[in-house]
Design an enzyme around this catalytic site. Structure first.
Site, PDB file in Angstrom:
ATOM      1  N   GLU A  78      60.758  36.827  30.819  1.00 48.72           N
ATOM      2  CA  GLU A  78      60.739  38.262  30.475  1.00 48.72           C
ATOM      3  C   GLU A  78      60.480  39.155  31.688  1.00 48.72           C
ATOM      4  OE1 GLU A  78      58.077  38.911  27.169  1.00 48.72           O
ATOM      5  OE2 GLU A  78      59.387  37.854  25.771  1.00 48.72           O
ATOM      6  N   GLU A  94      62.852  32.356  22.479  1.00 51.04           N
ATOM      7  CA  GLU A  94      61.716  32.917  21.742  1.00 51.04           C
ATOM      8  C   GLU A  94      62.269  33.657  20.528  1.00 51.04           C
ATOM      9  OE1 GLU A  94      58.506  35.075  23.544  1.00 51.04           O
ATOM     10  OE2 GLU A  94      58.662  33.943  25.424  1.00 51.04           O
TER      11      GLU A  94
END
Length: 508
Positions: free
Chosen positions: A181, A300
């Site tokens: 991320e 995710e």
């Protein structure tokens, strides 16, 4: 079933054909995730002194539930955690390992469990490791050294160090994530897409020079809500495209406003997310005139919103505090089922996925310290797809009644996909009835599968959408009393209101 009763039901028709193949399903689409966060590791998979602990301190009761799920790959060690993690802290004698302030989640990391211990645990539960490298505070050098430590046979500094730690044979970790991320301002070492692309490319080069058999995952956007999506993918992949094998997707959904009709339609947003990333990848492929088609790793995904208020009350700098411990209800299980179906419909490009996470932290498996382990509501759609969803995904032709919600229009009541396993000559239909008030009559043409018979119709249903499972009471669990009937090449079934269904066929 009488014609009179059908009038009062929602209606759906579906055609299945063994030639309508989307793709062979990569089993890693049923992967999961363990991060050094909350009680995922300490108090989750690992609890020395527990009555169920093995000789290394890993909980056997948790391992049995993980093995029941048949999890094929587990991402490790993060997550936001990895962007501040020194992997060297987690190897060697435990008494020499430092305790660190863990900045991503504001806890104390003891480093009792590290790379080698996790590799041991993975073998015990019959799974592979998807290893993430730190591209936040670390970078190219630490990444190549970790690959050498894990994968090189011996005769070099880092591989011989592994041997000195008691691991003569390399771990042979195949799949590696290039950071986590990095588009997010909350991320340690956050950078823009161009800077990330340059750093990831250089890390990818040296990691593959150490071991050219590995696969690499480039960071995609943290969610569809990021202002930089999908420009992040376009910019970073313009740099990394030929050096990586996958791009990651992350997405979580919640129902804080108790709008369940919109909530159960969130998988339509997931579908749009996947299509947008595919389009972006293919734009870069065309721009570069590349022969390579980039695949997707949805590493995710889950429901995550129940624990937000509780986590705000936690004091910082504890060891393994109860962070992100969502207690899932029945409607969460329905959405998880829809999300799994959505990924299977895109199994030609979504080759890996990781439910985040596996134990205690937004997880299908929960434990109590010193106590038992139990299955959350979301355990069951995950279990059914992982066990019965191996083979070829088939593209269903569906005609379904629809509804409009506050957030979505033309939402089909039926969400469904099918999997055909040629080796075992089995067909499985996964289906969700999104209607909160009415049963759904399903008429499914399966004439392509002549000579097949109905094995069972599994149903997950509950009159209380907010019903939960606890250590003391399992309110939400499946039964095999569904009413599907196979006759003359057609399946007829009445799907209960707000239900998850698994209809299994096999060759006679």
């Amino acid at each position: 079933m009488s014609a009179g009763r059908r009038i009062n039901l929602k209606q759906a028709r579906m055609l299945l054909d063994k030639d309508f193949v989307i793709s062979e399903i990569d089993k890693r689409i049923y992967g999961s995730f363990i991060e050094h966060l909350g009680r995922a590791v300490y108090g989750g998979i690992y609890e020395p002194g527990h009555s169920e602990a093995d000789e290394q301190g890993f909980r056997r009761d948790v391992m049995e539930l993980v093995k029941e799920l048949q999890v094929p790959i587990v991402r490790y060690p993060g997550g936001n955690f990895v962007s501040g993690y020194n992997w060297e802290d987690g190897v060697g004698p435990k008494e020499d390992r430092p305790k660190r302030l863990e900045l991503a989640w504001k806890m104390i990391e003891t480093n009792e469990v590290g790379t080698n211990e996790f590799a041991d645990w993975a073998k015990k539960v019959n799974t592979e490791v998807m290893m993430a490298v730190n591209l936040g505070t670390r970078g190219i050098d630490a990444a190549r050294n970790l690959v050498e430590y894990c994968n090189h046979p011996g005769g070099t500094y880092w591989s011989d160090l592994r041997k000195s730690h008691g691991y003569q044979e390399p771990h042979k970790i195949k799949t590696w994530c290039l950071g986590n991320e990095m588009d997010g301002p909350w991320q340690i070492g956050h950078m823009n897409a161009e800077d990330y692309g340059k750093k990831a490319l250089e890390a990818a080069k040296v990691m593959k020079w150490v071991d050219d058999s590995i696969e690499l995952v480039s960071c995609g956007s943290s969610s569809t809500g990021m202002k930089t999506f999908p420009e992040w993918e376009a910019t970073s992949l313009d740099i990394t495209y030929e050096a990586v094998d996958y791009v990651s997707l992350h997405q979580y959904y919640g129902n804080p406003n108790n709008d369940t009709e919109s909530y159960l339609a969130k998988s339509l947003d997931m579908d749009h997310f996947i299509k947008t990333v595919i389009s972006t990848c293919d734009y870069i492929k065309a721009k570069k005139r590349s022969k390579k088609t980039l695949m997707l790793s949805f590493d995710e995904w889950n429901v995550w919103y129940h624990s937000h208020s509780a986590d705000k009350q936690l004091k910082p700098w504890q060891v393994a505090p109860p962070q992100l411990e969502d207690v899932y209800n029945f409607e969460d299980a329905l959405l998880v089922g829809c999300m799994l179906i959505t990924m299977l419909k895109h199994s030609d490009r979504v080759k890996m996925a990781c439910m985040a996470q596996l134990v205690n932290v937004i997880a299908p498996i929960m434990t109590s310290n010193g106590g038992g382990a139990w299955k959350q509501t979301i355990f069951y759609p995950y279990l059914h797809t992982s066990v019965y969803g191996r083979g070829k995904a088939l593209q269903p032709v569906i005609s379904s009644d629809k509804y409009d919600s506050k957030e979505f229009t033309d939402v089909p009541y039926l969400e469904s996909v099918s999997v055909y396993d040629e080796e075992s000559e089995a067909v499985t239909i996964f289906a969700v009835n999104r209607s909160l008030t009415d049963e759904l009559h399903l008429d499914c043409d399966v004439r392509s599968f002549a000579g097949y018979q109905l094995v069972e119709h599994i149903v997950l249903e509950n009159d209380d959408l907010k019903a939960v499972n606890t250590e003391q009471c399992e309110q939400v669990k499946p039964h095999s009393n569904g009413n599907a009937l196979l006759q003359d090449g057609k399946i007829e079934a009445t799907l209960a209101k707000a239900s998850w269904n698994v209809i299994r066929l096999a060759k006679k």
